[in-house]
Structure formats: structure tokens, C-alpha cells
Design an enzyme around this catalytic site. Sequence first.
Site, PDB file in Angstrom:
ATOM      1  N   GLU A  37       0.815  -1.206   0.000  1.00 34.66           N
ATOM      2  CA  GLU A  37       0.000   0.000   0.000  1.00 34.66           C
ATOM      3  C   GLU A  37       0.857   1.269   0.000  1.00 34.66           C
ATOM      4  OE1 GLU A  37      -3.312   0.566  -0.376  1.00 34.66           O
ATOM      5  OE2 GLU A  37      -3.351  -1.574  -0.889  1.00 34.66           O
ATOM      6  N   CYS A 199     -17.334   2.342 -20.034  1.00 33.59           N
ATOM      7  CA  CYS A 199     -18.620   2.393 -19.325  1.00 33.59           C
ATOM      8  C   CYS A 199     -19.562   1.236 -19.674  1.00 33.59           C
ATOM      9  CB  CYS A 199     -19.323   3.721 -19.611  1.00 33.59           C
ATOM     10  SG  CYS A 199     -18.401   5.171 -19.047  1.00 33.59           S
ATOM     11  N   CYS A 208     -25.483   4.842 -13.104  1.00 33.26           N
ATOM     12  CA  CYS A 208     -24.387   5.821 -13.061  1.00 33.26           C
ATOM     13  C   CYS A 208     -24.795   7.103 -13.795  1.00 33.26           C
ATOM     14  CB  CYS A 208     -23.131   5.234 -13.700  1.00 33.26           C
ATOM     15  SG  CYS A 208     -21.767   6.395 -13.803  1.00 33.26           S
TER      16      CYS A 208
END
Length: 350
Positions: A37, A199, A208
Site C-alpha cells: 500500500e 462504461c 451511473c
Amino acid sequence: MTKYIFSQLVLNWYHKNGRKDLPWQKNKTLYTVWISEIMLQQTTVKSVIPYFKKFISSFPNIKSLNNSQLDDILYLWSGLGYYNRAKNIYKSAQIIKNEYKGIFPDQFLDVIKLPGIGRSTAGAILSLSLNFNYPILDGNVKRILIRYYGIVGFLKDFRIEKKLWNIIELITPIHNTGKFNQGMMDIGSSICISKNPACKICPLNRKCIAYIEQKWEKYPLKTIKKNSPKKKSWFIIIKFKNNFWLEKNTDKDIWKNLFYFPKFNDKKTALIWLKEKKININKCENMISFSHKFSHFILHIYPIIIKLNKVPKFFKEKSTSIWYNLKNPQHIGLPQPVQKILEIFKKDIS
């Protein structure tokens, strides 16, 4: 769409399409997830993978890291950039050694206090390693939420950030939090990307706002990019056989605690320095100049090479500087431009 449906769609997508074979996802621990991370902050997965493997090979567990030296960590970090991350890992290792008996903490309030760890990173470490119920809000997740909910605003607006934290806390599931968080990051990095998002294959496209409006470029609002200021530096590359003179940066300048060639802001100062060290400047050769981009400016580098037949007295004195042996290199941290120059000479090692 209810929060349950949103999270379930993400989990379903992750089950079929999510990344599950990244190096830090195998035999994962708090320690390995923490290292990954920190490395992934402002850096792509593709760039991080070889560095992560090399790092874990040298420091396979927190115990080995607790006994490390900063130079050892910077050596493994050389070329990855944003060196404060490596320094934060070193500082954290010392804190863990002294305050947590050498064991990486598993409580949020303890994790977030470690250097270089904010709310999102702490949540990622605990959720991805232990499946604790903490949300994350990295750049990928922010972009998904802004487009999905049609939030008009700038990413760096603290009011937008506060709103996004409220949303992600609401929709993050209690169960399978780690998989949900990983799924959100994967969707953001592979589908809901900054430019030309895919998309049509997004599991969240039905509700969305950005997809419905067919205006993904509207979310988030783009900040006007300022031209990065330009700076210049002259590197004096002093070569003796297979050795190169490097100085350790102990100032609060760029590349602190890293080793680099003697560096000057103008050529005149560089040549004066050479004269003071009794080096014949008539033997100087200009190498090809190049640029190195930082987050806040561009540095144009002019390397000057001098090949010595014998070592002047100055370069025999003990200091924080070293003769870097290209044939048998020392374990020290090197900035990317220094590595780039040294790579040129590696071809001619005798």
C-alpha cells in the site's frame, strides 16, 4: 440503487474479474499489505510489482525490517521515486520495534499513527489483510463515486472529500469488506479510468449519472494545470577505473539521504569546484543532457564526465561520500537520474 445492490454488484464483478494473483495478495499479512500500500501511493501496480518482490525478498517479514538500516531500504527503493515513502517505512519499522514489540499493529488508531499512513491507507491495510470493516477512498474510488452519483466538483475540494467519505462509509459492506475494496480499486483502474472509461462493461453503469448523461469527462471537474517550473543542474561525474564519486545528500533538498554525483546550479560554479580540487578541467567532456520530472518541477540535467588516471588527495579523505564501485555496487539509495547515467557506463565495465 440501494447500498446493498451497489456493493453486491461490485462483489459479483470482483468474483469474476477482480485481481487475485498480485504478489501481495498471496499469503498476505499485515506486513506485506502495508508495504504494498505504501509502494502503491502515486504509483501504478505494474511499476510496483518488481520493487515489491525485491523488497520482500530482502525483508520477508516485519522482524527483518525492524533491524534494517535506512540505506538498505533506499537501495531497494532506488528508481521507484517519492523517497519519503521509503523513509516513512523505516521510521514506522522503528516505532513498531520500540512501541509494539516488533509486531505490526492491527488496531486502526495505532495503524493510522504510523508515518505515511492516512485514513484510506489504514483502512486498506486492515481490510485487505484481515477483512476488517474499514472503507477506503483512494483516487480510483473517488472517481467511481463522483461519476456514479453525478457529483460536480474538484477532487481536491475538502467539501467533496467529506461528502465522498460519507458515501463510501454508507455503501461499504460489513461482510467481505476486503473484496469490496479491492473490487472498487480494480474497477477504477481497469474500467472507470480517467480518460475514455469502458462504461459499457461497467457493473455499475445502469444507475451511473455520468453514463446516463454520456458525459464522463464532466466528472470530476478538471483543475487547470499550471506549467511546471524548470530548474537546471550540472552533475560532475568523476570516474576512476570502475568507480564513481558519489556524495550523500544530508540537506533538506531533493533526494535527502540518497547518493548522487556532485551537483551544481550552474556550470561556472561546477568548474570552480573542479579547480579547487586540482582537477584538470580541460579533460572534461559533456554528456548528453536530459530532463527528470518531479511532481512539482522539471529538472534539466547537464552531466560532465571526468576520467581520472589517479585519485587527487581530496577524494581520498573520509567523509559521507564514497567511491561507488560499478562492478561490485554498495547497497545505497540512488536517484533515478544517477541510475540512468550509471547504466551507460555498465556496458563498458572491464
